[in-house]
Write a protein that holds these residues in place. Structure first.
Motif, short mmCIF file in Angstrom:
data_model
loop_
_atom_site.label_atom_id
_atom_site.label_comp_id
_atom_site.label_asym_id
_atom_site.label_seq_id
_atom_site.Cartn_x
_atom_site.Cartn_y
_atom_site.Cartn_z
N GLY A 454 0.79 -1.21 0.00
CA GLY A 454 0.00 0.00 0.00
C GLY A 454 0.83 1.27 0.00
O GLY A 454 0.75 2.08 -0.93
N VAL A 455 1.64 1.45 1.04
CA VAL A 455 2.41 2.69 1.18
C VAL A 455 3.37 2.86 0.02
O VAL A 455 3.47 3.94 -0.58
CB VAL A 455 3.17 2.70 2.53
CG1 VAL A 455 4.05 3.95 2.63
CG2 VAL A 455 2.19 2.63 3.70
N ASN A 456 4.10 1.80 -0.33
CA ASN A 456 5.05 1.88 -1.45
C ASN A 456 4.35 2.21 -2.75
O ASN A 456 4.80 3.06 -3.53
CB ASN A 456 5.81 0.57 -1.58
CG ASN A 456 6.77 0.54 -2.75
OD1 ASN A 456 6.43 0.08 -3.83
ND2 ASN A 456 7.98 1.05 -2.54
N THR A 457 3.23 1.58 -3.00
CA THR A 457 2.47 1.81 -4.23
C THR A 457 2.00 3.25 -4.34
O THR A 457 2.17 3.90 -5.38
CB THR A 457 1.26 0.86 -4.29
OG1 THR A 457 1.72 -0.48 -4.43
CG2 THR A 457 0.35 1.21 -5.44
N LEU A 458 1.38 3.75 -3.27
CA LEU A 458 0.84 5.11 -3.30
C LEU A 458 1.96 6.12 -3.52
O LEU A 458 1.79 7.11 -4.23
CB LEU A 458 0.09 5.41 -2.01
CG LEU A 458 -0.77 6.67 -2.00
CD1 LEU A 458 -1.85 6.59 -3.08
CD2 LEU A 458 -1.40 6.86 -0.63
N ALA A 459 3.12 5.86 -2.92
CA ALA A 459 4.23 6.80 -3.03
C ALA A 459 4.77 6.91 -4.45
O ALA A 459 5.08 8.01 -4.92
CB ALA A 459 5.36 6.38 -2.08
N PHE A 460 4.88 5.77 -5.14
CA PHE A 460 5.58 5.78 -6.42
C PHE A 460 4.67 5.66 -7.64
O PHE A 460 5.14 5.86 -8.76
CB PHE A 460 6.64 4.67 -6.42
CG PHE A 460 7.72 4.92 -5.42
CD1 PHE A 460 8.75 5.79 -5.71
CD2 PHE A 460 7.69 4.34 -4.17
CE1 PHE A 460 9.74 6.06 -4.78
CE2 PHE A 460 8.67 4.60 -3.22
CZ PHE A 460 9.70 5.47 -3.52
N LEU A 535 7.50 13.35 0.25
CA LEU A 535 8.61 14.31 0.29
C LEU A 535 9.98 13.65 0.44
O LEU A 535 10.99 14.24 0.06
CB LEU A 535 8.38 15.32 1.42
CG LEU A 535 7.11 16.17 1.29
CD1 LEU A 535 6.97 17.09 2.50
CD2 LEU A 535 7.12 16.98 -0.01
N ASP A 536 10.02 12.45 0.98
CA ASP A 536 11.30 11.76 1.16
C ASP A 536 11.42 10.52 0.28
O ASP A 536 12.11 9.57 0.60
CB ASP A 536 11.53 11.40 2.63
CG ASP A 536 10.38 10.60 3.23
OD1 ASP A 536 9.26 10.63 2.68
OD2 ASP A 536 10.60 9.94 4.27
N TRP A 537 10.73 10.55 -0.87
CA TRP A 537 10.70 9.37 -1.73
C TRP A 537 12.01 9.09 -2.44
O TRP A 537 12.26 7.97 -2.87
CB TRP A 537 9.54 9.46 -2.72
CG TRP A 537 9.68 10.46 -3.84
CD1 TRP A 537 10.30 11.67 -3.81
CD2 TRP A 537 9.15 10.32 -5.17
NE1 TRP A 537 10.19 12.31 -5.01
CE2 TRP A 537 9.50 11.50 -5.88
CE3 TRP A 537 8.44 9.34 -5.83
CZ2 TRP A 537 9.15 11.70 -7.21
CZ3 TRP A 537 8.09 9.55 -7.16
CH2 TRP A 537 8.44 10.72 -7.84
N ASN A 544 7.86 8.55 4.81
CA ASN A 544 7.21 8.97 6.06
C ASN A 544 6.66 10.38 5.98
O ASN A 544 5.67 10.71 6.65
CB ASN A 544 8.21 8.89 7.23
CG ASN A 544 8.75 7.51 7.45
OD1 ASN A 544 9.92 7.23 7.17
ND2 ASN A 544 7.91 6.61 7.93
N LYS A 545 7.29 11.23 5.17
CA LYS A 545 6.90 12.63 5.08
C LYS A 545 6.12 12.87 3.79
O LYS A 545 6.57 12.52 2.72
CB LYS A 545 8.13 13.53 5.13
CG LYS A 545 8.89 13.46 6.45
CD LYS A 545 10.10 14.38 6.44
CE LYS A 545 10.85 14.31 7.75
NZ LYS A 545 12.04 15.21 7.77
N TRP A 546 4.96 13.50 3.95
CA TRP A 546 4.07 13.72 2.81
C TRP A 546 3.53 15.14 2.83
O TRP A 546 3.29 15.71 3.89
CB TRP A 546 2.87 12.76 2.87
CG TRP A 546 3.23 11.33 2.61
CD1 TRP A 546 3.87 10.47 3.46
CD2 TRP A 546 2.93 10.58 1.44
NE1 TRP A 546 4.01 9.24 2.89
CE2 TRP A 546 3.44 9.27 1.64
CE3 TRP A 546 2.28 10.87 0.24
CZ2 TRP A 546 3.32 8.27 0.69
CZ3 TRP A 546 2.16 9.88 -0.71
CH2 TRP A 546 2.67 8.59 -0.49
N LYS A 547 3.33 15.67 1.66
CA LYS A 547 2.61 16.93 1.50
C LYS A 547 1.19 16.57 1.08
O LYS A 547 0.95 16.03 0.00
CB LYS A 547 3.26 17.81 0.43
CG LYS A 547 2.61 19.17 0.27
CD LYS A 547 3.35 20.02 -0.77
CE LYS A 547 2.70 21.38 -0.93
NZ LYS A 547 3.41 22.19 -1.96
#
Length: 558
Positions: A454-460, A535-537, A544-547
């Protein structure tokens, strides 16, 4: 099929060598395209690897095989003619390296599997559809436009850049006959001055997909899968809907209640099997009337959605309508051959029936696995989307053309229904379907899987949101098995990210505290919000950090 081919260089970034006018790069002015015509072209013809002869780098030939390249402003179109032969692949090669300090971001054939990241390039790595390159100064994008007629992937070695166009039909080379195939269109992009990697990536996505088909309003709601895992019924669906519908009270944009796998009749040998029964339009005894159920969901206050597996054959079907057996596609699991018009008509009729029943959204699943016998990560691991030595019924069309025709058939039959693709080829879904599942399954059993998928997918893959489709990072599996403090963060991230939010809420795990959070998240998910930016991708595969909606927030994924 061996995808491993070639190229050379000096130490500049890819874009610095490939741009058609280096002075434009120095001035920061737009260049279209950045990439020149290739230095070499290789093909696999009748099972043998051959080297083509170039004529001014825009036309390459080997006997009857002709590969033509044409600059079309912001892209390079690749056309292929191959009369009288079986053509498995064409590889374009450029003599250029990646800067040693560069990082690249990969895409995937279909969903990601918790494996997307900015990382150092590897010579053995296959990069489906597009990749991004980032160093201290620049971010560059290399890709092909969506809706291609071949399965396109990039490969970077120590001294070469390669674009492989897989033109097979099944596992054998396509037989094009006398027609010309527009196999792909290459597009590239360099960042503007002051532009972040995320901003550039979003702009690059718009070059890849010129036209998106989005829902009229953001899609959100519930799905029973992650606490039932197929052990569902009409009674359970109604109870789930009644539990969750009041949490969206007052919202004009109503949520969906999606019925997942388990509603249709399995084969006599295994009635509980999720497929391979009569067909994908015959409910089992736990769902006495699908049309009435859709109306009940609407009366409760949600919009009805339904899961299906369109290529799932029946034990009653003639074997002549099925794809041949290969590893991953076994005899007890017959799969419809979508290159047969009769099967496309069947798929079309199923989707029309779902619409007649009153469903406003259909999630269709498994087309990439059912077609080729491999999950996306296995396609990358094995170096090809499928094994060799088998064919579709129609050997004159490439796999990509056959898949695209299937997806267009679904789109046409769906009418006004929203479509969610799952286990679908991303680049062939973009612009056709309103939503697409962009990562593998999250979980109602373990947090580690939800974090990974989930987290990895949404980030990238969030960079595709609203440009390819609405990018569905999958559900919040709200159960007693997953720590609430982790699920709460995942739910809030998705709700604030501007992407679709779906929740599988086990009643025993949904108390007053959870309901209050869900109510707030439903309100957020019902609105059009800017896509969440990790933000830290660049250094973190699980940012961990998102806008989020203009504010910076920090999460602890554990």
């Amino acid at each position: 099929m061996n995808r491993r081919h070639f190229l050379h260089t000096s130490g500049l970034s890819l874009a610095a060598i490939l741009i058609s006018d280096p002075l434009l790069a120095l001035r920061g002015e737009p260049q279209a395209p950045l990439i020149n015509f290739p230095d070499a072209v290789i093909a696999i013809v009748n099972g043998a690897t051959v080297t083509l002869t170039g004529k001014g780098k825009q036309q390459w030939t080997y006997h009857n095989l002709v590969v033509s390249l044409k600059s079309t402003g912001n892209s390079i179109a690749i056309s292929i003619e191959a009369p009288g032969v079986q053509l498995s692949a064409v590889t374009l090669q450029w003599k250029t390296p990646v800067t040693p300090s560069s990082k690249i971001l990969n895409d995937h054939w279909e969903r990601t599997y918790g494996d997307a990241s900015w990382h150092s390039p590897m010579a053995t790595e296959i990069l489906p559809w597009y990749f991004l390159e980032h160093n201290e100064k620049n971010t560059n994008g290399f890709g092909v436009k969506t809706g291609t007629a071949s399965f396109c992937s990039w490969q970077i070695t120590n001294d070469t850049l390669n674009l492989v166009l897989d033109t097979r039909s099944g596992g054998n080379g396509v037989q094009l006959g006398n027609r010309k195939l527009l196999a792909a269109e290459i597009v590239t992009l360099k960042n503007n001055a002051g532009e972040t990697a995320f901003q550039m990536a979003r702009r690059f996505m718009k070059l890849l997909c010129a036209k998106v088909r989005m829902p009229e309003q953001p899609v959100y709601g519930i799905n029973d899968w992650y606490f039932t895992y197929g052990n569902n019924s009409e009674k359970l669906i109604i109870e789930h809907t009644e539990l969750m519908a009041p949490l969206a009270d007052g919202l004009s944009n109503r949520p969906f209640s999606v019925i997942d796998s388990g509603w249709f009749k399995g084969p006599p040998s295994n009635p509980d099997d999720c497929c391979w029964g009569d067909n994908m339009n015959t409910p089992d005894d736990h769902f006495p009337d699908m049309g009435k159920l859709a109306q009940k969901i609407k009366t409760i206050g949600m919009r009805a959605g339904l899961w299906t597996r369109p290529l799932c054959g029946s034990y009653k079907d003639a074997k002549s309508l099925m794809l041949p057996l290969i590893k991953g596609r076994e005899e007890n699991n017959p799969v419809l051959d979508p290159s047969i018009p009769e099967n496309l008509e069947r798929v079309k009729n199923d989707f029309k029936l779902y619409h007649e029943w009153g469903y406003e959204l259909v999630k269709f699943d498994y087309t990439s696995f059912d077609l080729f016998g491999r999950w996306g990560f296995e396609m990358l691991k094995n170096g090809a989307i499928t094994t060799g030595n088998w064919s579709m019924n129609d050997t004159s069309k490439t796999n990509a053309e056959i898949v695209l025709q299937l997806y267009k058939t679904i789109r046409e039959a769906a009418g006004k229904m929203y479509i969610i693709g799952c286990n679908t080829f991303s680049h062939l879904s973009a612009g056709l379907f309103e939503l697409n599942r962009v990562g593998d399954d999250t979980s109602g059993n373990e947090w580690a899987r939800t974090k990974k998928m989930g987290v990895n997918t949404l980030a990238f893959r969030g960079i595709q949101q609203g440009i390819f489709y609405a990018a569905d990072g999958d559900c919040v599996g709200l159960t007693t098995k997953v720590p609430w403090e982790k699920n709460k963060q995942w739910m809030e991230l998705v709700a604030k990210s501007g992407t679709p939010l779906f929740i599988s809420a086990q009643p025993d795990a949904t108390g007053a505290i959870q309901k209050e959070v869900i109510k707030n998240c439903f309100k957020l998910a019902s609105q059009t919000l800017p896509v969440g930016e990790p933000l830290d991708w660049l250094e973190n595969a699980f940012p961990n950090k998102w806008k989020l909606n203009g504010k910076t927030e920090t999460f602890d994924w554990g």
